[in-house]
Design a protein around this motif. Structure first.
Motif, PDB file in Angstrom:
ATOM      1  N   ALA A 386       0.637  -1.418   0.041  1.00  0.00           N
ATOM      2  CA  ALA A 386      -0.128  -0.099  -0.127  1.00  0.00           C
ATOM      3  C   ALA A 386       0.777   1.303   0.050  1.00  0.00           C
ATOM      4  N   SER A 387       2.000   1.247   0.705  1.00  0.00           N
ATOM      5  CA  SER A 387       2.976   2.441   0.717  1.00  0.00           C
ATOM      6  C   SER A 387       4.074   2.496  -0.363  1.00  0.00           C
ATOM      7  N   ALA A 388       3.986   1.218  -1.159  1.00  0.00           N
ATOM      8  CA  ALA A 388       5.000   1.038  -2.267  1.00  0.00           C
ATOM      9  C   ALA A 388       6.210   0.765  -1.716  1.00  0.00           C
ATOM     10  N   SER A 389       6.634   0.639  -0.330  1.00  0.00           N
ATOM     11  CA  SER A 389       7.724   0.406   0.021  1.00  0.00           C
ATOM     12  C   SER A 389       8.380  -1.110   0.044  1.00  0.00           C
ATOM     13  N   ILE A 390       7.178  -1.813  -0.408  1.00  0.00           N
ATOM     14  CA  ILE A 390       7.532  -3.410  -0.559  1.00  0.00           C
ATOM     15  C   ILE A 390       7.256  -3.762  -1.810  1.00  0.00           C
ATOM     16  N   VAL A 391       7.952  -4.537  -2.668  1.00  0.00           N
ATOM     17  CA  VAL A 391       7.321  -4.929  -3.833  1.00  0.00           C
ATOM     18  C   VAL A 391       7.489  -6.848  -3.905  1.00  0.00           C
ATOM     19  N   MET A 392       6.434  -7.345  -4.254  1.00  0.00           N
ATOM     20  CA  MET A 392       6.416  -8.708  -3.842  1.00  0.00           C
ATOM     21  C   MET A 392       6.125  -9.578  -5.132  1.00  0.00           C
ATOM     22  N   LEU A 393       6.582 -10.905  -5.320  1.00  0.00           N
ATOM     23  CA  LEU A 393       6.276 -11.867  -6.244  1.00  0.00           C
ATOM     24  C   LEU A 393       5.945 -13.091  -5.536  1.00  0.00           C
ATOM     25  N   TYR A 394       4.667 -13.713  -6.011  1.00  0.00           N
ATOM     26  CA  TYR A 394       4.406 -14.928  -5.228  1.00  0.00           C
ATOM     27  C   TYR A 394       3.447 -15.865  -6.030  1.00  0.00           C
ATOM     28  N   GLY A 395       3.668 -17.053  -5.510  1.00  0.00           N
ATOM     29  CA  GLY A 395       2.904 -18.134  -6.195  1.00  0.00           C
ATOM     30  C   GLY A 395       3.187 -19.620  -5.466  1.00  0.00           C
ATOM     31  N   GLU A 396       2.008 -20.438  -5.203  1.00  0.00           N
ATOM     32  CA  GLU A 396       2.105 -21.639  -4.560  1.00  0.00           C
ATOM     33  C   GLU A 396       2.770 -21.607  -3.258  1.00  0.00           C
ATOM     34  N   GLY A 397       2.575 -20.861  -2.396  1.00  0.00           N
ATOM     35  CA  GLY A 397       3.183 -20.633  -1.155  1.00  0.00           C
ATOM     36  C   GLY A 397       4.546 -20.066  -1.005  1.00  0.00           C
ATOM     37  N   GLU A 398       5.056 -19.727  -2.069  1.00  0.00           N
ATOM     38  CA  GLU A 398       6.564 -19.213  -2.312  1.00  0.00           C
ATOM     39  C   GLU A 398       6.447 -17.846  -2.609  1.00  0.00           C
ATOM     40  N   PHE A 399       7.178 -17.036  -1.743  1.00  0.00           N
ATOM     41  CA  PHE A 399       7.055 -15.401  -1.978  1.00  0.00           C
ATOM     42  C   PHE A 399       8.631 -15.104  -2.111  1.00  0.00           C
ATOM     43  N   ALA A 400       8.837 -14.077  -2.825  1.00  0.00           N
ATOM     44  CA  ALA A 400      10.176 -13.286  -2.708  1.00  0.00           C
ATOM     45  C   ALA A 400       9.719 -11.622  -2.842  1.00  0.00           C
ATOM     46  N   ALA A 401      10.256 -10.985  -1.879  1.00  0.00           N
ATOM     47  CA  ALA A 401       9.839  -9.724  -1.727  1.00  0.00           C
ATOM     48  C   ALA A 401      11.278  -8.700  -1.651  1.00  0.00           C
ATOM     49  N   HIS A 402      11.018  -7.485  -1.750  1.00  0.00           N
ATOM     50  CA  HIS A 402      12.291  -6.607  -1.726  1.00  0.00           C
ATOM     51  C   HIS A 402      11.743  -5.344  -1.060  1.00  0.00           C
ATOM     52  N   GLU A 403      12.565  -5.115  -0.211  1.00  0.00           N
ATOM     53  CA  GLU A 403      12.338  -3.914   1.006  1.00  0.00           C
ATOM     54  C   GLU A 403      13.310  -2.734   0.287  1.00  0.00           C
ATOM     55  N   PHE A 404      12.471  -1.729   0.017  1.00  0.00           N
ATOM     56  CA  PHE A 404      13.307  -0.552  -0.766  1.00  0.00           C
ATOM     57  C   PHE A 404      14.263   0.325   0.399  1.00  0.00           C
TER      58      PHE A 404
END
Length: 493
Positions: A386-404
């Protein structure tokens, strides 16, 4: 005076004088170096190693939480400013009647870390039923500013019920749709919220029957102000309509017949003939002048071009493997435009910051340089928080996130079973909500602080008031005869 007449004594005196000057200069330089050394946070530890301090800002909701670093209680409570040596830390925040919050982080000497998003939930959560209905709605949605929750019931096809999140016990506002405004009002239809204006004064709703679809613009505070966007702009059935910059009088229209994107002006009742883009496979509109879209490569059938339309110009972003699903999104991080682009076939997304500024400053390059890449095995969804401070890609219980803020990426898995055909909802700028096993969970972007909250249903989601002091969820009785809207306070008594 006699000593100065002796050349040897005079020469020795001058030598001592210069040596004194040199020693004073060395002392001044050493003192300045020590002051600079200390001022920059350097010191020697017990092992004689040079260590540099870093600065950490720690905030929490609620504030006043106790702070523990690597098991050592700090004198400060949140919100706090801590000057501590570079190292790896386990941070624990605790407060009476609240569940502890934990996070492990690395601090580099001379750097600043802002851990300002921690949210602590009460140990005991009390849920009250605030509204009861005799049937289950076919649509439940919350406004983008978290002020309103709108429901639609199949038994009252031409009515919308709107509840205030500030006054959950109050009767709803009833919006009765004008039958003259609707095509074939007797037909069985489904409703879907396409978009809200930023202030939630207007909502754009898509109405779909077996024969056609149309978009209705409703004012949430007045029953009599309604417009049929599809009719007024002469938009063919099956088109996709979204607002431009969340404005009720400006629209982006996707026409599936020729796969084109066009702008529309409701004030002039005009659908602009000149397309913004053609042969579009997927797109994401943002603000008033930006559209990120995917279009087939002109030279390679196995590739797809990702392009950005901005202020009348088209920029090449990247080329991806052709796929059934593309990941496209944009957001504003402060004054910085952040963007993600990728395809499911590539199993990754690339993240960009101010790509147009980069291309304008480097006119000898054809594509912007990505700042981050995120990968998962079988991606299904990608988005900014919501604040655009995090970007995330996910699927099937697996997550990849980046903290700016920390410029750090995280990969993790969650063992929760949830509906993977629908995107997860961001609670705020740092947390996701997940419904699993008829319970609502909250989890931080990096997979930490997984908290089981209250009973909930995945079909209806969970919503919050503007200050995140109330949590709204929905329950159905076992026989499906009753539907209840519940409210849970997130502030401990």
């Amino acid at each position: 005076m006699v000593d100065y007449l002796d050349p040897k004594k005079k020469k020795a005196h001058v030598r001592r004088l210069y040596i004194g000057y040199v020693l004073i200069a060395i002392a001044i330089g050493l003192a300045a170096w020590i002051l600079l050394y200390i001022g920059n946070g350097f010191y020697l530890n017990k092992n004689g190693e040079v260590i540099q301090n870093g600065l950490v800002y720690v905030e929490s909701s609620p504030s006043g939480a106790k702070i523990s670093l690597n098991g050592k209680q700090q004198n400060d409570t949140t919100d706090a400013r801590l000057v501590i040596p570079e190292s790896t830390y386990e941070l624990i925040l605790s407060a009476d009647k609240y569940r502890p919050w934990r996070r492990t982080f690395d601090l580099t000497g001379g750097s600043v870390r802002r851990i300002t998003y921690p949210r602590m939930y009460p140990v005991s959560l009390k849920t009250d039923v605030t509204q009861t209905f005799g049937e289950v709605p076919d649509m439940v949605e919350s406004s983008v500013n978290r002020r309103l929750i709108m429901l639609h019931m199949a038994s009252s096809p031409l009515q919308m019920q709107i509840f205030s999140t500030d006054e959950p016990l109050n009767a709803p506002i009833i919006l009765t749709l004008n039958s003259d405004l609707i095509t074939n009002p007797q037909a069985k239809a489904t409703y879907r919220v396409s978009e809200w204006t930023e202030n939630a004064e207007f909502v754009l709703v898509e109405r779909t029957t077996s024969e056609m679809s149309e978009y209705l613009l409703l004012k949430t505070s007045q029953i009599n102000e309604q417009r049929n966007i599809t009719r007024e702009l002469n938009i063919p059935s099956g088109a996709t309509v979204t607002m431009r910059d969340r404005k009720e009088n400006q629209y982006v229209v996707y026409l599936p017949a020729d796969k084109s994107i066009r702008f529309a002006d409701l004030n002039n009742k005009t659908l602009i003939d000149q397309p913004v883009a053609q042969n579009v496979l997927a797109f994401k509109a943002f603000e008033s002048d930006k559209i990120l879209y995917a279009t087939p490569s002109e030279t390679d059938k196995t590739k797809t071009k990702i392009r950005l339309f901005q202020s009348g110009k088209v920029y090449e972003i990247r080329e991806v493997l052709s796929s059934e699903k593309y990941f496209l999104d944009m957001a504003k991080l402060g004054r910085t435009l952040v963007m993600l682009a990728g395809s499911q076939a590539e199993k990754k997304i690339m993240v960009y910051r101010n790509p147009v500024e980069y291309l304008q400053s480097n006119q000898n390059v054809s594509h912007p340089v990505a700042t981050t890449a995120l990968r998962v095995t079988n991606p299904q969804f990608a988005s900014f928080s919501a604040s655009a401070s995090i970007v995330m890609l996910y699927g099937e219980g697996e997550f990849a996130a980046h903290e700016f803020e920390a410029d750090r990426s995280y990969n993790y898995k969650l063992d929760l079973i949830y509906d993977q055909t629908k995107p997860l909802r961001w609670m705020d700028g740092a947390r996701l909500n997940i419904v699993s096993g008829d319970y609502l969970y909250s989890v931080d972007f990096d997979g930490s602080n997984l908290e089981k909250l209250i009973p909930g249903r995945a079909a209806y989601g969970a919503y919050f008031d503007r200050d995140y002091t109330r949590l709204y969820s929905f329950l159905t009785s076992k026989d499906g005869s009753l539907f209840q809207m519940t409210t849970t306070r997130l502030i401990a008594d």
